[in-house]
Design an enzyme around this catalytic site. Structure first.
Site, mmCIF file in Angstrom:
data_model
loop_
_atom_site.group_PDB
_atom_site.id
_atom_site.type_symbol
_atom_site.label_atom_id
_atom_site.label_comp_id
_atom_site.label_asym_id
_atom_site.label_seq_id
_atom_site.Cartn_x
_atom_site.Cartn_y
_atom_site.Cartn_z
ATOM 1 N N ASP A 31 0.832 -1.208 0.000
ATOM 2 C CA ASP A 31 0.000 0.000 0.000
ATOM 3 C C ASP A 31 0.864 1.254 0.000
ATOM 4 O O ASP A 31 2.094 1.181 0.052
ATOM 5 C CB ASP A 31 -0.927 -0.060 1.233
ATOM 6 C CG ASP A 31 -2.307 0.495 0.932
ATOM 7 O OD1 ASP A 31 -2.412 1.355 0.045
ATOM 8 O OD2 ASP A 31 -3.273 0.086 1.604
ATOM 9 N N ASP A 72 -10.437 3.145 -3.017
ATOM 10 C CA ASP A 72 -11.099 1.891 -2.629
ATOM 11 C C ASP A 72 -12.486 1.704 -3.245
ATOM 12 O O ASP A 72 -13.273 2.636 -3.342
ATOM 13 C CB ASP A 72 -11.243 1.841 -1.109
ATOM 14 C CG ASP A 72 -9.895 1.710 -0.429
ATOM 15 O OD1 ASP A 72 -8.861 1.803 -1.125
ATOM 16 O OD2 ASP A 72 -9.873 1.512 0.794
HETATM 17 C C1 GLA Z 1 -6.127 1.025 1.662
HETATM 18 C C2 GLA Z 1 -6.313 -0.005 0.550
HETATM 19 C C3 GLA Z 1 -7.348 -1.040 0.967
HETATM 20 C C4 GLA Z 1 -6.904 -1.717 2.255
HETATM 21 C C5 GLA Z 1 -6.639 -0.667 3.332
HETATM 22 C C6 GLA Z 1 -5.989 -1.263 4.566
HETATM 23 O O1 GLA Z 1 -7.289 1.789 1.858
HETATM 24 O O2 GLA Z 1 -6.697 0.622 -0.646
HETATM 25 O O3 GLA Z 1 -7.534 -1.997 -0.059
HETATM 26 O O4 GLA Z 1 -5.749 -2.473 2.011
HETATM 27 O O5 GLA Z 1 -5.775 0.373 2.877
HETATM 28 O O6 GLA Z 1 -5.749 -0.326 5.560
#
Ligand code: GLA
Length: 371
Positions: free
Chosen positions: A128, A184
């Site tokens: 990430d 997301d």
């Molecule tokens: C980000 C990513 C998600 C998830 C969260 C975890 O928002 O895009 O897919 O992995 O972090 O904290």
């Protein structure tokens, strides 16, 4: 070494339903369901643990440590369990100083973390991009981990999760085998439409070894679980469109629902072998928008057939659409056998074009074979 991620990676990830509320017993139950409910044999081999598996502090020698309450047996044991079931082990880290949920990140620890993951038997690392130190470069931060993973000698799928515009132009050169395109996904038609159709047009960047990633799927959440509550839920037509879109775009297929308790109608979508075959086709072409049509996508397949998905984005009316051969690389005079991938039925032999119907937010999903 053979090509890593020769086909779009398939499996399950903990985030969309469970967020950081994870435990080794639950992950093992998911692994058992992956085997017993037929997901593994359909191709979903990865079980990925997302954010929140960590202790807040590294060990004295600088290693990441699993939370002893959540993973009392440790991560090597977790990997061994998954491997004993014929599954693959996915884990999560971050290119910054902390993960998005505030656990220790890998910045400055790339080599020690890559080695730790390899020692645990990790097969996929989702990486990430929260809390990157000011002044550092995203490309270089990914490159550091891509290089560290390569040097472990273990074939680890590197899943870059930095959904920023243009990531598709450099992620592969940083060692990534899949790269998130956007922020997301949530469990709503608007979100599916935004992230899924946002991937249309990026087909030039995808292929065996490196895939555009519009995010993990939300099929079957029905408004429950972490991103389910945010999005509010979808109906069955919307979940079918979601799956067809991910399949025809050659996206990674990572389930995000609780596979321990999926209803039959959801299993019928996720375990649709003919749809999965489109996604996993060995030539690895990502579908392109069919010229002259609004929301129709075609994916040429290695055996000379062509998959076609036609989406109805309107909210209220069933629509019909005509898909002409002339824009698929065929002659108008060609005769073509049409198979419906939802009904698992041959519809007959057509010339010039085929007319299909789709429910609001639904889609027709076909495989066409010139005869
Ligand atoms: C980000 C990513 C998600 C998830 C969260 C975890 O928002 O895009 O897919 O992995 O972090 O904290």
């Amino acid at each position: 070494m053979s090509l890593i991620a020769a086909r779009p990676p398939m499996g399950w990830n903990s985030w969309n339903t469970f967020s950081c509320d994870i435990h080794e017993d639950m992950i093992k139950q998911v692994a058992d369901a992956m085997v017993n409910e037929g997901y593994r044999d359909a191709g979903y081999t990865i079980v990925a643990i997302d954010d929140g598996w960590h202790s807040r502090e590294r060990s004295a020698d600088g290693k990441l440590v699993p939370d002893p309450k959540k993973f009392p047996s440790g991560m090597k044991a977790m990997g061994d369990y998954l491997h004993s079931k014929g599954l693959k082990f996915g884990i999560y880290s971050d290119a910054g100083t902390m993960t998005c949920a505030g656990f220790p990140g890998s910045y400055g620890y790339e080599r020690v973390d890559a080695k730790t993951f390899a020692d645990w038997g990790v097969d996929l690392l989702k990486y990430d991009y929260c809390f990157a130190p000011a002044g550092t470069s995203d490309v270089n931060n990914y490159r550091r981990m891509g290089q560290a993973l390569r040097e472990t000698g273990r074939p680890i799928i590197f899943s870059a999760c930095w959904g920023t515009d243009g990531v598709w132009k450099w992620a592969k050169s940083a060692g990534a085998h899949m790269w998130r395109l956007t922020g997301d996904i949530f469990d709503s038609w608007e979100s599916i439409e935004k992230v899924g159709f946002g991937d249309v047009g990026l087909e030039g960047y995808a292929g065996p070894g490196g895939w555009n990633d519009p995010d993990m799927m939300v099929i079957g959440l029905y408004g429950k679980g972490y991103v389910g509550k945010i999005g509010g839920g979808c109906n069955i037509e919307e979940y079918k469109s979601h799956f067809a879109l991910w399949c025809i775009l050659a996206s990674p297929l990572l389930m995000g629902n609780d596979v321990r308790s999926a209803p039959q109608e959801i299993k019928d979508i996720l375990l649709n072998k003919e749809a999965i075959a489109v996604n996993q086709d060995e030539e690895g072409i990502q579908g392109y928008r069919i010229p002259g049509m609004v929301d129709a996508i075609a994916k040429p397949l290695a055996d000379g057939t062509i998959a076609v998905a036609v989406f109805n984005k309107t909210d209220t009316y069933k629509q019909s659409y005509s898909v002409p051969w002339s824009v698929l690389g065929w002659e108008v005079t060609d005769k073509v056998e049409v198979r419906d991938l939802w009904q698992h039925k041959d519809l007959g032999i057509y010339s010039h074009a085929v007319t299909v119907t789709a429910e609001p937010h639904g889609c027709a999903f076909l495989r066409l074979k010139r005869i």
